[in-house]
Design an enzyme around this catalytic site. Structure first.
Site, PDB file in Angstrom:
ATOM      1  N   ARG A  38      -2.392  -2.776   5.359  1.00 45.27           N
ATOM      2  CA  ARG A  38      -2.423  -1.390   5.669  1.00 45.27           C
ATOM      3  C   ARG A  38      -3.462  -0.606   4.859  1.00 45.27           C
ATOM      4  O   ARG A  38      -3.798   0.524   5.217  1.00 45.27           O
ATOM      5  CB  ARG A  38      -1.039  -0.795   5.381  1.00 45.27           C
ATOM      6  CG  ARG A  38      -0.025  -1.087   6.478  1.00 45.27           C
ATOM      7  CD  ARG A  38       1.361  -0.681   6.031  1.00 45.27           C
ATOM      8  NE  ARG A  38       1.990  -1.868   5.490  1.00 45.27           N
ATOM      9  CZ  ARG A  38       3.282  -1.899   5.129  1.00 45.27           C
ATOM     10  NH1 ARG A  38       4.023  -0.822   5.200  1.00 45.27           N
ATOM     11  NH2 ARG A  38       3.824  -3.012   4.677  1.00 45.27           N
ATOM     12  N   ASP A  98     -11.707  -8.134  -4.960  1.00 46.61           N
ATOM     13  CA  ASP A  98     -11.860  -8.548  -6.368  1.00 46.61           C
ATOM     14  C   ASP A  98     -12.005 -10.066  -6.451  1.00 46.61           C
ATOM     15  O   ASP A  98     -13.113 -10.563  -6.539  1.00 46.61           O
ATOM     16  CB  ASP A  98     -10.777  -7.990  -7.299  1.00 46.61           C
ATOM     17  CG  ASP A  98      -9.420  -7.911  -6.673  1.00 46.61           C
ATOM     18  OD1 ASP A  98      -8.953  -8.932  -6.151  1.00 46.61           O
ATOM     19  OD2 ASP A  98      -8.826  -6.834  -6.704  1.00 46.61           O
ATOM     20  N   GLY A 100     -11.666 -12.100  -4.118  1.00 45.20           N
ATOM     21  CA  GLY A 100     -12.317 -12.533  -2.874  1.00 45.20           C
ATOM     22  C   GLY A 100     -11.516 -13.557  -2.094  1.00 45.20           C
ATOM     23  O   GLY A 100     -11.950 -14.018  -1.037  1.00 45.20           O
ATOM     24  N   THR A 102      -8.648 -13.310  -0.403  1.00 51.18           N
ATOM     25  CA  THR A 102      -8.178 -12.824   0.897  1.00 51.18           C
ATOM     26  C   THR A 102      -9.341 -12.697   1.878  1.00 51.18           C
ATOM     27  O   THR A 102      -9.263 -13.157   3.018  1.00 51.18           O
ATOM     28  CB  THR A 102      -7.484 -11.453   0.727  1.00 51.18           C
ATOM     29  OG1 THR A 102      -6.469 -11.581  -0.263  1.00 51.18           O
ATOM     30  CG2 THR A 102      -6.862 -10.989   2.023  1.00 51.18           C
ATOM     31  N   ASP A 155      -1.809   2.179  -2.423  1.00 47.84           N
ATOM     32  CA  ASP A 155      -0.417   2.626  -2.516  1.00 47.84           C
ATOM     33  C   ASP A 155       0.226   2.224  -3.830  1.00 47.84           C
ATOM     34  O   ASP A 155      -0.294   1.388  -4.578  1.00 47.84           O
ATOM     35  CB  ASP A 155       0.404   2.014  -1.384  1.00 47.84           C
ATOM     36  CG  ASP A 155       0.753   0.551  -1.654  1.00 47.84           C
ATOM     37  OD1 ASP A 155      -0.178  -0.253  -1.857  1.00 47.84           O
ATOM     38  OD2 ASP A 155       1.950   0.230  -1.716  1.00 47.84           O
ATOM     39  N   ARG A 161      -0.618   6.650  -0.142  1.00 44.28           N
ATOM     40  CA  ARG A 161      -1.815   6.217   0.606  1.00 44.28           C
ATOM     41  C   ARG A 161      -2.561   7.423   1.175  1.00 44.28           C
ATOM     42  O   ARG A 161      -3.762   7.368   1.382  1.00 44.28           O
ATOM     43  CB  ARG A 161      -1.411   5.307   1.767  1.00 44.28           C
ATOM     44  CG  ARG A 161      -0.941   3.928   1.367  1.00 44.28           C
ATOM     45  CD  ARG A 161      -0.939   3.005   2.583  1.00 44.28           C
ATOM     46  NE  ARG A 161      -0.071   1.852   2.407  1.00 44.28           N
ATOM     47  CZ  ARG A 161      -0.432   0.723   1.810  1.00 44.28           C
ATOM     48  NH1 ARG A 161      -1.646   0.611   1.317  1.00 44.28           N
ATOM     49  NH2 ARG A 161       0.410  -0.286   1.703  1.00 44.28           N
TER      50      ARG A 161
END
Lengths: 172, 103
Positions: A38, A98, A100, A102, A155, A161
Site C-alpha cells: 500500500r 533499501d 532491494g 523486494t 505508515d 499514510r
C-alpha cells in the site's frame, strides 16, 4: 508525529520532476506505472498526474517478510497485476528501496512475462543498505538517511499514510 | 549458526537469494613469521551478488569493533564486496521497529 523531513511542497516539486523525466523518456510509448500497495498509493497518484503522456496504472501487493509470513517460506504476490505486461514498458513505482530484496523479486517476477522493459521509480532511496545492486532503478526522488518515516504513504501501524509531509519518527 | 544468522538465512530464502554460510576466511593480519594473528570469516556469501555479509544484532551505534574489522578487510581486499547486515535491516523487513512514539 515527528519532525518534518520533507515538506509537501518539496515532495511535490520533486515528483513533478520525476513525472517530467518519465514523460521525456517515454514520449513515443505508453508506459504502465505499477504501484506497490500500500505504501506507493499516494506517490503513484501524484506521479501519474505529472506524467504528460498516455499511460496506464496498475498495482501489485506482496506478502512482506514477517508481517504476512503465515507459514509461507517464500515471497509471493498477494495481488497480481490486472493487465498483461507482455510487450509493455513497465515502470515500477515504490516509495522506498533499501536492501532491494523486494524490488529484486518484483523485477524478476515481471521479467518472466516478457515486458518490453522494466525500470523502477523510487521516491526515497537508501542505497547504503543495498544487498542487491543490479536493480533497474532509473528514477530516484531523494537519497535519504536511515531513519523511520511516516506520512506520504509511510505508515505506522497503518496510520499516517495520508500526512502530506514526510516526517521522521525517532527509534530507540 | 546463531539465531540472528538463522533469521537472515530464512530471510534470504524468503526472497529467493542464493547464499553460502561462512564459505571463506580472510587473513587480516600476520606476525613477522607469517602466522595469522587476525582473520575474519563473513557469515554469508551471496554468489549472485558477489557479496559477503556480516550479520550483527548490535545497534548500529555499537558496532565499532565490527566496523573496524570490515574496514580492515576492505583495505586488505579492495575488490571484495562486503557489507554489515544490521538488526535494524531484519526488523525493517519484518515490519518491526523500535519506535519512540513520544517523538
Amino acid at each position: 508525529m515527528g519532525d518534518v523531513f520533507l515538506p509537501a511542497a518539496e515532495i511535490h516539486k520533486r515528483v513533478t520532476e520525476l513525472g517530467a523525466a518519465i514523460t521525456a523518456d517515454y514520449s513515443d510509448r505508453e508506459p504502465l506505472l505499477v504501484g506497490v500497495l500500500r505504501p506507493a498509493v499516494v506517490f503513484v497518484a501524484d506521479l501519474s498526474r505529472t506524467v504528460g503522456i498516455p499511460h496506464a496504472l496498475d498495482f501489485v501487493s506482496l506478502a512482506g517478510y514477517g508481517r504476512a509470513l503465515g507459514g509461507h517460506s517464500h515471497v509471493r504476490l498477494m495481488k497480481d497485476l490486472d493487465a498483461p505486461v507482455g510487450g509493455r514498458d513497465v515502470v515500477i513505482c515504490d516509495l522506498t528501496v533499501d536492501t532491494g530484496l523486494t524490488l529484486n523479486y518484483l523485477v524478476g517476477h515481471l521479467r518472466l512475462r516478457d515486458p518490453a522493459s522494466v525500470v523502477a521509480c523510487i521516491l526515497l532511496d537508501r542505497p547504503y543498505r543495498r544487498l542487491v545492486d543490479d536493480l533497474p532503478v532509473r528514477y530516484v526522488g531523494f537519497t535519504v538517511p536511515d531513519e523511520f518515516y511516516v506520512g506520504y504513504g509511510f505508515d505506522l501501524d497503518q496510520r499516517y499514510r495520508g500526512l502530506p509531509d514526510i516526517r521522521v519518527v525517532k527509534t530507540r | 549458526m546463531n539465531q540472528a544468522e538463522l533469521e537472515v538465512a530464512k530471510l534470504l530464502d524468503y526472497y529467493g537469494i542464493r547464499w553460502e554460510y561462512e564459505p571463506r576466511s580472510f587473513v587480516l593480519e600476520t606476525d613477522e613469521q607469517g602466522r595469522v594473528v587476525e582473520a575474519m570469516t563473513p557469515d554469508f556469501y551471496l554468489p549472485d551478488q558477489d557479496l559477503y555479509l556480516e550479520v550483527t544484532t548490535m545497534k548500529q551505534s555499537l558496532v565499532t569493533r565490527k566496523n573496524r574489522k570490515i574496514r580492515k578487510l576492505r583495505e586488505r581486499y579492495p575488490n571484495l564486496n562486503v557489507k554489515l547486515f544490521y538488526k535494524r535491516d531484519i526488523e525493517r523487513l519484518e515490519g518491526k521497529y523500535g519506535l519512540d512514539l513520544a517523538s
